[in-house]
Write a protein that holds these residues in place. Structure first.
Motif, PDB file in Angstrom:
ATOM      1  N   GLY A  13      68.612  24.408  21.167  1.00 17.89           N
ATOM      2  CA  GLY A  13      69.089  25.510  21.999  1.00 17.89           C
ATOM      3  C   GLY A  13      69.507  25.069  23.383  1.00 17.89           C
ATOM      4  O   GLY A  13      69.299  25.781  24.368  1.00 17.89           O
ATOM      5  N   LEU A  14      70.124  23.894  23.477  1.00 18.92           N
ATOM      6  CA  LEU A  14      70.486  23.334  24.785  1.00 18.92           C
ATOM      7  C   LEU A  14      71.485  24.209  25.523  1.00 18.92           C
ATOM      8  O   LEU A  14      71.469  24.277  26.755  1.00 18.92           O
ATOM      9  CB  LEU A  14      71.049  21.921  24.600  1.00 18.92           C
ATOM     10  CG  LEU A  14      71.412  21.149  25.872  1.00 18.92           C
ATOM     11  CD1 LEU A  14      70.183  20.967  26.751  1.00 18.92           C
ATOM     12  CD2 LEU A  14      72.032  19.806  25.521  1.00 18.92           C
ATOM     13  N   LEU A  15      72.369  24.870  24.756  1.00 12.16           N
ATOM     14  CA  LEU A  15      73.355  25.762  25.377  1.00 12.16           C
ATOM     15  C   LEU A  15      72.944  27.216  25.147  1.00 12.16           C
ATOM     16  O   LEU A  15      72.400  27.564  24.107  1.00 12.16           O
ATOM     17  CB  LEU A  15      74.740  25.521  24.788  1.00 12.16           C
ATOM     18  CG  LEU A  15      75.337  24.131  24.975  1.00 12.16           C
ATOM     19  CD1 LEU A  15      76.771  24.100  24.449  1.00 12.16           C
ATOM     20  CD2 LEU A  15      75.292  23.674  26.418  1.00 12.16           C
ATOM     21  N   LYS A  34      81.934  26.042  39.364  1.00 14.78           N
ATOM     22  CA  LYS A  34      81.447  27.355  39.791  1.00 14.78           C
ATOM     23  C   LYS A  34      79.952  27.490  39.538  1.00 14.78           C
ATOM     24  O   LYS A  34      79.268  28.290  40.187  1.00 14.78           O
ATOM     25  CB  LYS A  34      82.195  28.470  39.051  1.00 14.78           C
ATOM     26  CG  LYS A  34      83.674  28.567  39.355  1.00 14.78           C
ATOM     27  CD  LYS A  34      83.898  29.051  40.761  1.00 14.78           C
ATOM     28  CE  LYS A  34      85.378  29.157  41.073  1.00 14.78           C
ATOM     29  NZ  LYS A  34      85.614  29.510  42.487  1.00 14.78           N
ATOM     30  N   TYR A  35      79.463  26.733  38.574  1.00 10.65           N
ATOM     31  CA  TYR A  35      78.061  26.824  38.189  1.00 10.65           C
ATOM     32  C   TYR A  35      77.219  25.669  38.725  1.00 10.65           C
ATOM     33  O   TYR A  35      76.039  25.840  39.006  1.00 10.65           O
ATOM     34  CB  TYR A  35      77.946  26.847  36.662  1.00 10.65           C
ATOM     35  CG  TYR A  35      78.688  27.987  36.016  1.00 10.65           C
ATOM     36  CD1 TYR A  35      78.134  29.260  35.986  1.00 10.65           C
ATOM     37  CD2 TYR A  35      79.948  27.801  35.439  1.00 10.65           C
ATOM     38  CE1 TYR A  35      78.812  30.320  35.396  1.00 10.65           C
ATOM     39  CE2 TYR A  35      80.632  28.851  34.846  1.00 10.65           C
ATOM     40  CZ  TYR A  35      80.070  30.110  34.828  1.00 10.65           C
ATOM     41  OH  TYR A  35      80.743  31.153  34.250  1.00 10.65           O
ATOM     42  N   HIS A  36      77.839  24.490  38.837  1.00 12.13           N
ATOM     43  CA  HIS A  36      77.074  23.319  39.269  1.00 12.13           C
ATOM     44  C   HIS A  36      78.056  22.232  39.685  1.00 12.13           C
ATOM     45  O   HIS A  36      79.139  22.109  39.092  1.00 12.13           O
ATOM     46  CB  HIS A  36      76.192  22.808  38.116  1.00 12.13           C
ATOM     47  CG  HIS A  36      75.115  21.869  38.564  1.00 12.13           C
ATOM     48  ND1 HIS A  36      75.345  20.525  38.770  1.00 12.13           N
ATOM     49  CD2 HIS A  36      73.805  22.078  38.851  1.00 12.13           C
ATOM     50  CE1 HIS A  36      74.215  19.950  39.169  1.00 12.13           C
ATOM     51  NE2 HIS A  36      73.273  20.864  39.227  1.00 12.13           N
ATOM     52  N   PRO A  37      77.716  21.418  40.683  1.00  6.99           N
ATOM     53  CA  PRO A  37      78.602  20.307  41.042  1.00  6.99           C
ATOM     54  C   PRO A  37      78.833  19.383  39.844  1.00  6.99           C
ATOM     55  O   PRO A  37      77.915  19.138  39.050  1.00  6.99           O
ATOM     56  CB  PRO A  37      77.828  19.584  42.153  1.00  6.99           C
ATOM     57  CG  PRO A  37      76.897  20.606  42.705  1.00  6.99           C
ATOM     58  CD  PRO A  37      76.520  21.487  41.560  1.00  6.99           C
ATOM     59  N   PHE A  56      77.577  27.387  30.362  1.00  7.11           N
ATOM     60  CA  PHE A  56      76.591  27.891  31.309  1.00  7.11           C
ATOM     61  C   PHE A  56      76.216  29.351  31.062  1.00  7.11           C
ATOM     62  O   PHE A  56      75.473  29.939  31.843  1.00  7.11           O
ATOM     63  CB  PHE A  56      77.112  27.726  32.733  1.00  7.11           C
ATOM     64  CG  PHE A  56      77.251  26.290  33.155  1.00  7.11           C
ATOM     65  CD1 PHE A  56      76.199  25.632  33.780  1.00  7.11           C
ATOM     66  CD2 PHE A  56      78.418  25.593  32.906  1.00  7.11           C
ATOM     67  CE1 PHE A  56      76.319  24.307  34.155  1.00  7.11           C
ATOM     68  CE2 PHE A  56      78.552  24.254  33.274  1.00  7.11           C
ATOM     69  CZ  PHE A  56      77.494  23.610  33.897  1.00  7.11           C
ATOM     70  N   GLY A  57      76.729  29.924  29.991  1.00  8.41           N
ATOM     71  CA  GLY A  57      76.410  31.317  29.707  1.00  8.41           C
ATOM     72  C   GLY A  57      77.209  32.299  30.513  1.00  8.41           C
ATOM     73  O   GLY A  57      76.792  33.452  30.665  1.00  8.41           O
ATOM     74  N   GLY A  58      78.366  31.888  31.021  1.00  7.20           N
ATOM     75  CA  GLY A  58      79.253  32.840  31.688  1.00  7.20           C
ATOM     76  C   GLY A  58      79.885  33.795  30.694  1.00  7.20           C
ATOM     77  O   GLY A  58      80.281  34.899  31.045  1.00  7.20           O
ATOM     78  N   GLY A  79      78.107  28.293  12.466  1.00  8.62           N
ATOM     79  CA  GLY A  79      78.214  28.447  13.909  1.00  8.62           C
ATOM     80  C   GLY A  79      76.938  29.019  14.484  1.00  8.62           C
ATOM     81  O   GLY A  79      76.068  29.498  13.757  1.00  8.62           O
ATOM     82  N   PHE A  80      76.804  28.981  15.789  1.00  8.31           N
ATOM     83  CA  PHE A  80      75.618  29.457  16.489  1.00  8.31           C
ATOM     84  C   PHE A  80      76.029  30.472  17.545  1.00  8.31           C
ATOM     85  O   PHE A  80      77.160  30.452  18.045  1.00  8.31           O
ATOM     86  CB  PHE A  80      74.874  28.291  17.141  1.00  8.31           C
ATOM     87  CG  PHE A  80      74.252  27.333  16.156  1.00  8.31           C
ATOM     88  CD1 PHE A  80      72.897  27.406  15.878  1.00  8.31           C
ATOM     89  CD2 PHE A  80      75.024  26.383  15.505  1.00  8.31           C
ATOM     90  CE1 PHE A  80      72.313  26.528  14.976  1.00  8.31           C
ATOM     91  CE2 PHE A  80      74.451  25.502  14.603  1.00  8.31           C
ATOM     92  CZ  PHE A  80      73.087  25.580  14.338  1.00  8.31           C
ATOM     93  N   SER A  81      75.094  31.319  17.888  1.00  7.90           N
ATOM     94  CA  SER A  81      75.351  32.342  18.905  1.00  7.90           C
ATOM     95  C   SER A  81      74.591  32.024  20.185  1.00  7.90           C
ATOM     96  O   SER A  81      73.490  31.457  20.148  1.00  7.90           O
ATOM     97  CB  SER A  81      74.911  33.724  18.399  1.00  7.90           C
ATOM     98  OG  SER A  81      75.693  34.130  17.291  1.00  7.90           O
ATOM     99  N   THR A  82      75.186  32.373  21.316  1.00  6.86           N
ATOM    100  CA  THR A  82      74.515  32.266  22.604  1.00  6.86           C
ATOM    101  C   THR A  82      74.719  33.559  23.378  1.00  6.86           C
ATOM    102  O   THR A  82      75.612  34.357  23.071  1.00  6.86           O
ATOM    103  CB  THR A  82      75.067  31.095  23.440  1.00  6.86           C
ATOM    104  OG1 THR A  82      76.457  31.334  23.724  1.00  6.86           O
ATOM    105  CG2 THR A  82      74.918  29.768  22.705  1.00  6.86           C
ATOM    106  N   ALA A  83      73.899  33.755  24.386  1.00  2.00           N
ATOM    107  CA  ALA A  83      73.959  34.973  25.195  1.00  2.00           C
ATOM    108  C   ALA A  83      74.674  34.706  26.510  1.00  2.00           C
ATOM    109  O   ALA A  83      74.735  33.578  26.998  1.00  2.00           O
ATOM    110  CB  ALA A  83      72.545  35.479  25.464  1.00  2.00           C
TER     111      ALA A  83
END
Length: 602
Positions: free
Chosen positions: A48-50, A79-82, A177-179, A199-203
């Motif tokens: 679940g890294l992403l 926008k999320y991290h350098p 990054f979950g945007g 496939g996998f789902s993310t929030a």
């Protein structure tokens, strides 16, 4: 704050001014963005890294192997991290891959982007596997899928989308990054592992970046903001500004206007840092109190004297509570002119152990001035209006002491470690000159009319905060629009962001809802007080935010699911002495335009 429009509409047709936030990025198409989102598939997601949730300690490298959209991709990741970008040639030799391997030694998260034209073969795959052995790795691949089978042996998350477009690169970067959420499945079989239906789902856990039409707002309805800004700059209301609107968890407007000064020496950029002035109160001190309240390390009914022992022997201050200070009903003196206490021997043009506190370039205050002079003056100041609403900076001087005593950390360190870094706020903090080049910080004055007849750039404009060393509860914070959007989206989310909980939902509700019939304010937060008579359906009764004297403004309206950030340096060059008082309320008018655009889509 009044939201009544003032009669400057007649000027609007004359001018048009706009500086986009992504000047070097291709014009995005909403239909292509939506199609890219529908086609994006997370093929694997070990452990679940992403989406990436924990940003603390991350050092991200982006390695592009003939990807084609690396500028867009990296701009969204940033926008999320350098992120540091590296590019591989079309046919990298082993020596090139080995050199890159060594160059990545200081990074602990590697994003590898691939396309149909990438140099698939043992060299590239072994390079990725080498990185997997020592780093967290995510692979983003675009194209027709013919090379997916070659990635079956990888142990890292793999994001795939077919169209190698700017929009595809944008949604892939946001998905990391979950945007955006990912819920799609393969529509065809590409290999024994990557089969149809897999496939996998993310929030969605963070802000996304899209177009106004994505949240049912017509872009054309926002062009009046460009015109307002042109008028404001021409009328010397402010030399420049950055304006941002987030709606439904999407940043759909983020523009920079004008220049740092009226001499046009430095164009304003979307990620420039502004002196936030009193926005510090709700971006540093108030969230610190909220966190300590959640942890039961303080109570709102606690007397401040529990934490500031010297007030125990001062009759008019001994029983004042944290709650009263948050509501500005403690009766503290509204504002103390500390600079009136200054003597020539307190200042120096040279830095030394005796004069360590910079208040401007080449201008230093003697050591221990706060403890020797300012704090005793504060403690002696009168309490005259307890129980009434009288806005007071002294309240936040006191609450800073509460935070530091209860947390055993300096305020600037506490907010950086507890909020800004884990949230992914890359620039916001106190003492920006210690971390950023001066050119990135918008100046506030050339003459503040009390002490500094010189440019103040990266040193806090407020004299009390400057003389206190740049870190205070009422002022001293610097930040940019994207960072503030993250923080205020956290409030809108009732305390959660990026998969982490920072506050209990009930605490956010408590602090941002009406807590005083006298003022209508929440704890620390200002709230909407529309000027009657009004027939406007906005702002809602749940809206909250704060303004800052330097020209900053933050606003959240839960009913409309929106966050508004407006950053200006309206006090430049000398707090209205040269150009006079502003002729209209720029920050309020822009917010009106946003509300009207949001309502037009309903």
């Amino acid at each position: 704050m009044s939201f009544r429009l003032k009669p400057y509409w007649w000027k609007l047709f004359v001018f048009f001014y706009s500086t986009t936030a992504f000047a070097q990025t291709p014009l995005f198409s909403l239909s292509r963005m939506q199609e890219a989102e529908k086609q994006l598939v997370l093929l694997t997601n070990p452990s679940g890294l992403l989406p990436i949730s924990d940003l603390n300690g991350l050092r991200i490298a982006s390695v592009h192997a003939t990807f084609g959209q690396q500028t867009v991709f990296d701009s969204l990741v940033s926008k999320y991290h350098p992120v540091t970008s590296f590019s591989l040639p079309p046919k990298p030799a082993d020596s090139t891959l080995n050199r890159l391997h060594d160059q990545l030694k200081l990074y602990n998260f590697v994003i590898v982007t691939l396309s149909d034209t990438s140099p698939f073969g043992p060299g590239l795959l072994n390079f990725i596997k080498d990185q997997e052995a020592i780093n967290r790795v995510a692979v983003v691949i675009t194209g027709n899928g013919k090379n997916l089978a070659a990635l079956e042996s990888l142990r890292s998350p793999i994001l795939w989308y077919p169209a190698n477009t700017a929009e595809g690169a944008s949604v892939a970067a946001q998905a990391l990054f979950g945007g955006i959420a990912v819920n799609n499945r393969l529509s065809a079989t590409f290999s024994p592992v990557f089969k149809q239906g897999s496939g996998f789902s993310t929030a969605k856990i963070r802000l996304g970046y899209s177009l106004p039409e994505a949240v049912d707002i017509q872009s054309t309805r926002l062009t009046s903001i460009d015109s307002l800004m042109k008028i404001a700059i021409t009328d010397h209301i402010t030399p420049g500004a950055v304006v941002l609107l987030a709606k439904d968890g999407q940043v759909i407007f983020h523009k920079a206007y004008g220049h740092h000064t009226y001499t046009n020496e430095e164009r304003t950029k979307p990620d420039d840092l502004f002196d936030l002035a009193s926005v510090t109160k709700v971006s540093a001190t108030t969230p610190s109190i909220m966190r300590l309240y959640d942890q039961k390390r303080i109570s709102l009914t606690d007397p401040i004297s529990k934490y500031v022992a010297r007030t125990r022997s001062i009759p008019d201050k001994a029983t004042i509570t944290i709650r009263e200070a948050l509501l500005h009903e403690a009766g503290y003196t509204p504002y103390i002119k500390f600079y009136e206490q200054l003597k020539p021997l307190d200042l120096s043009t040279d830095s030394s152990a005796q004069f360590p506190t910079p208040v401007a370039d080449g201008f230093y205050l003697r050591a221990s001035y706060f403890e020797d002079i300012m704090w005793p003056v504060t403690l002696r100041s009168e309490v005259l209006t307890r129980g009434k609403y009288v806005y007071s900076d002294v309240s936040m001087y006191m609450l800073k002491e509460v935070v530091e005593t209860a947390s055993h950390q300096k305020l600037n360190e506490y907010v950086l470690n507890e909020f800004y870094r884990p949230l992914g706020m890359q620039a916001t903090g106190y003492l920006p000159r210690n971390r950023f080049p001066r050119s990135r910080i918008v100046p506030t004055t050339e003459n503040d009319n009390w002490l500094r007849s010189m440019r103040v750039q990266g040193y806090v404009n407020d004299p009390g905060a400057a003389m206190a060393g740049g870190v205070q509860g009422h002022a001293g914070l610097f930040g940019n629009a994207n960072d503030l959007a993250i923080l205020y989206q956290l409030y809108l989310n009732k305390g959660s962001y990026g998969g982490q909980k920072y506050f209990e939902p009930s605490t956010v509700t408590l602090f941002t809802s009406e807590q005083s019939k006298t003022s209508g304010r929440g704890y620390g937060f200002a709230r909407a007080t529309p000027t009657p008579p009004t027939t406007k359906p906005y702002p809602s009764a749940r809206a909250f935010g704060h303004s800052g004297y330097t020209g900053t403004y933050v606003w959240v309206d839960p009913q409309y699911n929106m966050v508004y950030i407006c950053l200006t340096n309206r006090v430049y060059p000398d707090d209205s002495k040269t150009y006079g008082k502003p002729t209209f309320n720029l920050r309020g008018l822009i917010l009106d335009r946003f509300y009207e655009a949001v309502l037009s889509g309903k």
